[in-house]
Design a protein around this motif. Sequence first.
Motif, mmCIF file in Angstrom:
data_model
loop_
_atom_site.group_PDB
_atom_site.id
_atom_site.type_symbol
_atom_site.label_atom_id
_atom_site.label_comp_id
_atom_site.label_asym_id
_atom_site.label_seq_id
_atom_site.Cartn_x
_atom_site.Cartn_y
_atom_site.Cartn_z
ATOM 1 N N SER A 151 -7.417 1.084 11.115
ATOM 2 C CA SER A 151 -6.949 0.991 9.734
ATOM 3 C C SER A 151 -6.757 -0.477 9.357
ATOM 4 C CB SER A 151 -5.634 1.754 9.576
ATOM 5 O OG SER A 151 -5.157 1.677 8.247
ATOM 6 N N VAL A 152 -7.263 -0.851 8.183
ATOM 7 C CA VAL A 152 -7.244 -2.246 7.748
ATOM 8 C C VAL A 152 -6.463 -2.372 6.449
ATOM 9 C CG1 VAL A 152 -8.691 -4.083 6.783
ATOM 10 C CG2 VAL A 152 -9.368 -2.944 8.891
ATOM 11 N N LYS A 153 -5.669 -3.439 6.358
ATOM 12 C CA LYS A 153 -5.081 -3.847 5.089
ATOM 13 C C LYS A 153 -5.860 -5.069 4.637
ATOM 14 C CE LYS A 153 -0.790 -5.253 2.808
ATOM 15 N NZ LYS A 153 0.664 -5.503 2.970
ATOM 16 N N LEU A 154 -6.782 -4.854 3.717
ATOM 17 C CA LEU A 154 -7.695 -5.917 3.285
ATOM 18 C C LEU A 154 -6.970 -6.889 2.369
ATOM 19 C CD1 LEU A 154 -10.719 -6.752 3.492
ATOM 20 C CD2 LEU A 154 -11.059 -5.535 1.334
ATOM 21 N N LYS A 155 -7.241 -8.206 2.566
ATOM 22 C CA LYS A 155 -6.579 -9.234 1.770
ATOM 23 C C LYS A 155 -7.550 -10.170 1.057
ATOM 24 C CE LYS A 155 -2.382 -9.351 4.591
ATOM 25 N NZ LYS A 155 -1.488 -10.222 5.420
ATOM 26 N N GLY A 156 -8.733 -10.406 1.634
ATOM 27 C CA GLY A 156 -9.636 -11.356 1.011
ATOM 28 C C GLY A 156 -11.063 -11.210 1.479
ATOM 29 N N ILE A 157 -11.995 -11.723 0.670
ATOM 30 C CA ILE A 157 -13.429 -11.643 0.960
ATOM 31 C C ILE A 157 -14.083 -12.966 0.604
ATOM 32 C CG2 ILE A 157 -15.600 -10.456 0.443
ATOM 33 C CD1 ILE A 157 -14.071 -7.991 -0.228
ATOM 34 N N ILE A 158 -15.025 -13.385 1.441
ATOM 35 C CA ILE A 158 -15.886 -14.531 1.148
ATOM 36 C C ILE A 158 -17.334 -14.052 1.193
ATOM 37 C CG2 ILE A 158 -16.760 -16.739 2.024
ATOM 38 C CD1 ILE A 158 -13.973 -17.400 2.978
ATOM 39 N N ASP B 166 -12.340 0.315 -7.045
ATOM 40 C CA ASP B 166 -10.950 -0.038 -6.764
ATOM 41 C C ASP B 166 -10.655 -1.476 -7.190
ATOM 42 O OD1 ASP B 166 -9.791 2.355 -5.341
ATOM 43 O OD2 ASP B 166 -11.544 2.008 -4.087
ATOM 44 N N GLN B 167 -11.673 -2.327 -7.156
ATOM 45 C CA GLN B 167 -11.540 -3.680 -7.685
ATOM 46 C C GLN B 167 -12.925 -4.273 -7.905
ATOM 47 O OE1 GLN B 167 -8.794 -6.177 -5.565
ATOM 48 N NE2 GLN B 167 -8.905 -7.838 -7.049
ATOM 49 N N GLU B 168 -13.054 -5.117 -8.919
ATOM 50 C CA GLU B 168 -14.321 -5.758 -9.242
ATOM 51 C C GLU B 168 -14.127 -7.266 -9.381
ATOM 52 O OE1 GLU B 168 -16.247 -4.035 -12.590
ATOM 53 O OE2 GLU B 168 -15.917 -1.969 -11.943
ATOM 54 N N ILE C 214 -6.396 -6.986 -4.410
ATOM 55 C CA ILE C 214 -5.064 -6.453 -4.691
ATOM 56 C C ILE C 214 -4.631 -5.663 -3.466
ATOM 57 C CG2 ILE C 214 -3.695 -5.013 -6.246
ATOM 58 C CD1 ILE C 214 -5.817 -5.555 -8.405
ATOM 59 N N ALA C 215 -3.754 -6.256 -2.669
ATOM 60 C CA ALA C 215 -3.426 -5.693 -1.354
ATOM 61 C C ALA C 215 -2.898 -4.263 -1.442
ATOM 62 C CB ALA C 215 -2.414 -6.588 -0.646
ATOM 63 N N ALA C 216 -2.142 -3.968 -2.492
ATOM 64 C CA ALA C 216 -1.571 -2.630 -2.623
ATOM 65 C C ALA C 216 -2.645 -1.551 -2.750
ATOM 66 C CB ALA C 216 -0.630 -2.581 -3.818
ATOM 67 N N ARG C 217 -3.826 -1.939 -3.235
ATOM 68 C CA ARG C 217 -4.914 -0.965 -3.388
ATOM 69 C C ARG C 217 -5.730 -0.798 -2.105
ATOM 70 N NH1 ARG C 217 -7.657 -2.518 -9.263
ATOM 71 N NH2 ARG C 217 -5.748 -2.402 -10.516
ATOM 72 N N PHE C 218 -5.545 -1.709 -1.181
ATOM 73 C CA PHE C 218 -6.402 -1.701 0.001
ATOM 74 C C PHE C 218 -5.610 -1.612 1.295
ATOM 75 C CE2 PHE C 218 -9.030 -3.413 -3.350
ATOM 76 C CZ PHE C 218 -10.245 -2.764 -3.144
ATOM 77 N N ASN C 219 -4.541 -0.802 1.269
ATOM 78 C CA ASN C 219 -3.864 -0.421 2.500
ATOM 79 C C ASN C 219 -4.615 0.734 3.145
ATOM 80 O OD1 ASN C 219 -1.620 -2.205 2.485
ATOM 81 N ND2 ASN C 219 -0.647 -0.971 0.892
ATOM 82 N N SER C 220 -4.549 0.818 4.435
ATOM 83 C CA SER C 220 -5.124 1.953 5.170
ATOM 84 C C SER C 220 -6.599 2.163 4.849
ATOM 85 C CB SER C 220 -4.336 3.236 4.871
ATOM 86 O OG SER C 220 -2.971 3.069 5.181
ATOM 87 N N VAL C 221 -7.376 1.097 4.928
ATOM 88 C CA VAL C 221 -8.810 1.179 4.682
ATOM 89 C C VAL C 221 -9.529 1.490 5.996
ATOM 90 C CG1 VAL C 221 -10.863 -0.048 3.874
ATOM 91 C CG2 VAL C 221 -8.633 -0.509 2.819
ATOM 92 N N ASN C 222 -10.209 2.628 6.021
ATOM 93 C CA ASN C 222 -11.024 2.995 7.177
ATOM 94 C C ASN C 222 -12.502 2.678 6.966
ATOM 95 O OD1 ASN C 222 -8.799 5.615 7.016
ATOM 96 N ND2 ASN C 222 -8.820 4.281 8.810
ATOM 97 N N THR C 223 -12.926 2.790 5.713
ATOM 98 C CA THR C 223 -14.302 2.445 5.343
ATOM 99 C C THR C 223 -14.267 1.659 4.037
ATOM 100 O OG1 THR C 223 -15.157 4.480 6.335
ATOM 101 C CG2 THR C 223 -16.603 3.320 4.820
ATOM 102 N N LEU C 224 -14.978 0.537 4.020
ATOM 103 C CA LEU C 224 -15.076 -0.270 2.810
ATOM 104 C C LEU C 224 -16.522 -0.263 2.330
ATOM 105 C CD1 LEU C 224 -13.718 -2.315 0.833
ATOM 106 C CD2 LEU C 224 -14.506 -4.129 2.380
#
Length: 212
Positions: A85-92, A124-126, A142-152
């Motif tokens: 399970s991932v809490k996503l915070k950022g992307i490059i 979920d976000q653009e 938006i961290a609150a939207r990406f708690n408990s991410v199993n597949t992105l």
Amino acid sequence: MSGHGHSHDGGCGGGHDCDSHVTEDQLAAAYSLYTKINLDAVQCLNSDSPAKSVFKPWEQRLDKEEYVESDADPELLFRIPFTGSVKLKGIIVIGGEGQSHPDKMRLFKNVPEMTFDEVGRKADQEFELSPDPEGNIQYSVIAARFNSVNTLSIHFPSNFGDDNTKIYYIGLKGDFQQAQRQEVVIATYEARPMPGDHKAGSGLENLNLPIS
């Protein structure tokens, strides 16, 4: 576009969150979620390129030997399963040269079998992307939207004008929690003597048998 926000590693303006004191080692540690991806199961629709090749260490982000390129049109859709399970915070995102760099990015959480037929749904976000050949722009989710991410799922619908979209690197930052194994719990019950287990009045326990 909703969720339009990104921060630069170096000095910048325009209302972006900036941190000019982040070191290479800190960035390498922060963007290490590629180690928590089930790389053999990563897929990218509309491309024959090896999808997992763009998920690599920070130090290799500028390596141009391997990349993902779209086939029929500029659209790409990555399906990225994690090993926990991932809490996503950022992307490059480091895209291709010139107009082959994607200009938009749409994120979907926990849609493991997503196809192009489903990308019309609300993301979920653009983000609106900027050309970033060095990997200096960090897009904060938006961290609150990406708690408990199993597949992105990451949808790149278009680019800056080329017929095909090219991507060299996708860096993911966040917190990881190992998936808990489901263990079978075996309950041990204390055996209770039942009245029927002993014959009443047998008196065997009181016999003084001779010792031979």
